[in-house]
Design an enzyme around this catalytic site. Structure first.
Site, PDB file in Angstrom:
ATOM      1  N   SER A   1      -5.058 -27.811  96.505  1.00  0.00           N
ATOM      2  CA  SER A   1      -5.371 -27.046  95.375  1.00  0.00           C
ATOM      3  C   SER A   1      -4.293 -26.814  94.193  1.00  0.00           C
ATOM      4  CB  SER A   1      -6.186 -25.740  95.370  1.00  0.00           C
ATOM      5  OG  SER A   1      -6.053 -25.187  94.151  1.00  0.00           O
TER       6      SER A   1
ATOM      7  N   GLY B   1      -3.631 -31.188  85.407  1.00  0.00           N
ATOM      8  CA  GLY B   1      -2.241 -31.079  85.758  1.00  0.00           C
ATOM      9  C   GLY B   1      -2.018 -30.518  86.979  1.00  0.00           C
ATOM     10  N   ALA B   2      -0.766 -30.090  87.237  1.00  0.00           N
ATOM     11  CA  ALA B   2      -0.152 -29.517  88.388  1.00  0.00           C
ATOM     12  C   ALA B   2      -0.564 -30.337  89.620  1.00  0.00           C
ATOM     13  CB  ALA B   2      -0.838 -28.184  88.715  1.00  0.00           C
ATOM     14  N   LEU B   3      -0.490 -31.859  89.265  1.00  0.00           N
ATOM     15  CA  LEU B   3      -0.939 -32.823  90.275  1.00  0.00           C
ATOM     16  C   LEU B   3      -0.331 -32.739  91.632  1.00  0.00           C
ATOM     17  CD1 LEU B   3      -1.116 -36.016  87.890  1.00  0.00           C
ATOM     18  CD2 LEU B   3      -2.749 -34.153  88.131  1.00  0.00           C
ATOM     19  N   HIS B   4      -1.359 -32.942  92.714  1.00  0.00           N
ATOM     20  CA  HIS B   4      -0.854 -33.053  94.052  1.00  0.00           C
ATOM     21  C   HIS B   4      -1.483 -33.938  94.769  1.00  0.00           C
ATOM     22  CE1 HIS B   4      -4.897 -31.339  94.652  1.00  0.00           C
ATOM     23  NE2 HIS B   4      -4.520 -30.210  93.900  1.00  0.00           N
TER      24      HIS B   4
ATOM     25  N   HIS C   1      -5.058 -35.162  93.763  1.00  0.00           N
ATOM     26  CA  HIS C   1      -5.028 -35.808  92.706  1.00  0.00           C
ATOM     27  C   HIS C   1      -4.870 -37.288  92.954  1.00  0.00           C
ATOM     28  CE1 HIS C   1      -4.619 -31.815  90.869  1.00  0.00           C
ATOM     29  NE2 HIS C   1      -5.673 -32.173  90.167  1.00  0.00           N
TER      30      HIS C   1
ATOM     31  N   LYS D   1     -13.889 -31.047  96.230  1.00  0.00           N
ATOM     32  CA  LYS D   1     -13.543 -29.614  96.473  1.00  0.00           C
ATOM     33  C   LYS D   1     -14.197 -28.720  95.399  1.00  0.00           C
ATOM     34  CE  LYS D   1      -9.822 -26.400  96.469  1.00  0.00           C
ATOM     35  NZ  LYS D   1     -10.042 -25.987  95.123  1.00  0.00           N
TER      36      LYS D   1
ATOM     37  N   GLN E   1     -12.548 -22.903  80.095  1.00  0.00           N
ATOM     38  CA  GLN E   1     -13.035 -22.612  81.395  1.00  0.00           C
ATOM     39  C   GLN E   1     -12.337 -21.237  82.174  1.00  0.00           C
ATOM     40  OE1 GLN E   1     -12.055 -26.716  82.683  1.00  0.00           O
ATOM     41  NE2 GLN E   1     -11.645 -25.747  84.498  1.00  0.00           N
TER      42      GLN E   1
HETATM   43  O1  PAF Z   1     -11.470 -30.052  87.865  1.00  0.00           O
HETATM   44  C1  PAF Z   1     -10.739 -29.828  86.760  1.00  0.00           C
HETATM   45  O2  PAF Z   1      -9.384 -29.903  87.007  1.00  0.00           O
HETATM   46  C2  PAF Z   1     -11.154 -29.195  85.615  1.00  0.00           C
HETATM   47  O3  PAF Z   1     -12.617 -28.483  85.732  1.00  0.00           O
HETATM   48  C3  PAF Z   1     -11.534 -30.681  84.689  1.00  0.00           C
HETATM   49  C4  PAF Z   1     -12.956 -31.434  85.249  1.00  0.00           C
HETATM   50  C5  PAF Z   1     -10.476 -31.187  84.332  1.00  0.00           C
HETATM   51  C6  PAF Z   1     -12.117 -29.974  83.502  1.00  0.00           C
HETATM   52  O4  PAF Z   1     -11.458 -29.223  82.567  1.00  0.00           O
END
Ligand code: PAF
Length: 270
Positions: free
Chosen positions: A176, A23-26, A29, A140, A53
Site C-alpha cells: 500500500s 501515485g506513490a506507485l509500488h 500497481h 486490496k 475522497q
Molecule cells: O484506488 C485508488 O487509488 C483511488 O481510490 C482511485 C481509484 C484512483 C480513485 O481516486
C-alpha cells in the site's frame, strides 16, 4: 510511453485499459499494469491524488507523492500513457458528483464519511474522459472494487472491470502507498493483519473464523481495530452460513496510519 497532462492527444484507435491510481506507485500497481498488458497494448495509467475522497485534510497532505519514480515504474511495467493532470484539470467542467450508494456507507464508508462518493466521482470522471474498454483495480480495496463494478453495471457502461489479487511483501503485508509512512517497528506490527486473515481462513465455520480474526488482531498492542467482518463478496452484506463467496475484511490503525486488507475465506464452509 507518453506523459500527458492534457487528454486531447489520447489515442482511441485501440481498446484502452485504464489503471487508475493516486501515485506513490509500488509493485502492487505494477501488477495492475502487467494485468492490463495481458489484455491490450494501450494502457493508460492515471495519477491523481483525489481530494474528494479524503475526509481529513491532514491525511490528504500526508499522502505520499513521488511523480518521477511513478513515471519510471509505469514505464518499466509497460504503460503506454501516464496521465498526470494538474489539480484543476482532472475534473471536467460540470462533472457529476456520484453519491455514495448504500453499500458505500458501511465498513470503509462508515468510518470515512464521503469517501466512496469521492472515489466514485473520480472513477466516473476518469471513465467519461478516457473512455476505457477495461478498468483494472486491485482487490486490496475490495469495497471500492465492489462499488465500481456496481456503478458500471447500473449505468450500463461498456467497461470490463478487472480485479487483480493483492500483492504482498515477503512477510505477507499487503502493499500500500501508505506503508511508506510506517516505521520498521510499525511495519512488523502491521504483519498481524495478514496473520489474522490467514488463521481465520483455516477455520471451518463462520463463527470460528470471526472469533479467530478478532482474537489474533487483539494480540498486537500497536494495532487499533476499526472493523473485522466477513462479508458476502457478491452482495457486501454480512456473510451467513449459506454464503458461497465469503471474504474477511480488516481495517485499523497503527500510529494514526490507516491499514486495510482482506482475504477470501475459501475453507470456511458453514
Ligand atoms: O484506488 C485508488 O487509488 C483511488 O481510490 C482511485 C481509484 C484512483 C480513485 O481516486
Amino acid at each position: 510511453m507518453q506523459v500527458l497532462n492534457d487528454l486531447s492527444a489520447l489515442d482511441h484507435s485501440r481498446p484502452i485499459a485504464l489503471v487508475p491510481t493516486m501515485g506513490a506507485l509500488h509493485a502492487g500497481h505494477a501488477a495492475l499494469i502487467e494485468k492490463a498488458r495481458e489484455i491490450t497494448d494501450s494502457i493508460v495509467v492515471s495519477i491523481f491524488v483525489n481530494p474528494l475522497q479524503f475526509e481529513d485534510s491532514e491525511d490528504l497532505a500526508k499522502y505520499p507523492r513521488s511523480p518521477e519514480r511513478d513515471i519510471e515504474l509505469a514505464r518499466s511495467a509497460g504503460a503506454s500513457v501516464v496521465w498526470m493532470p494538474e489539480k484543476n484539470n482532472f475534473y471536467p467542467t460540470n462533472f457529476e458528483v456520484i453519491p455514495s450508494p448504500i453499500m458505500g456507507e458501511k465498513f470503509e464508508g462508515a468510518q470515512r464519511r464521503g469517501h466512496f462518493s469521492g472515489v466514485l466521482t473520480a472513477v466516473n470522471a476518469l471513465f467519461t474522459q478516457i473512455l476505457p474498454r477495461y478498468a483494472i483495480f486491485g482487490e486490496k480495496d475490495f469495497q471500492q472494487l465492489f462499488l465500481v463494478r456496481q456503478l458500471v453495471r447500473e449505468r450500463n457502461m461498456d467497461i470490463e472491470v478487472v480485479g487483480v489479487p493483492t500483492v504482498r511483501d515477503t512477510e505477507g503485508l499487503a502493499l500500500s502507498s501508505r506503508n511508506a509512512r510506517l516505521s520498521e517497528v510499525e511495519r512488523e506490527a502491521a504483519l498481524i493483519i495478514n496473520q489474522a486473515l490467514c488463521k481465520a481462513m483455516q477455520k471451518e465455520s463462520l463463527s470460528e473464523a470471526k472469533f479467530s480474526l478478532v482474537k489474533t488482531l487483539s494480540k498486537e498492542p500497536l494495532f487499533t481495530l476499526d472493523y473485522a467482518a466477513i462479508v458476502d463478496e457478491d452482495t457486501f452484506e454480512l456473510a451467513t452460513q449459506d454464503t458461497v463467496h465469503k471474504r474477511a475484511l480488516v481495517a485499523g490503525w497503527i500510529n494514526g496510519i490507516r491499514l486495510i486488507d482482506n482475504m477470501a475465506m475459501t475453507s470456511v464452509e458453514q
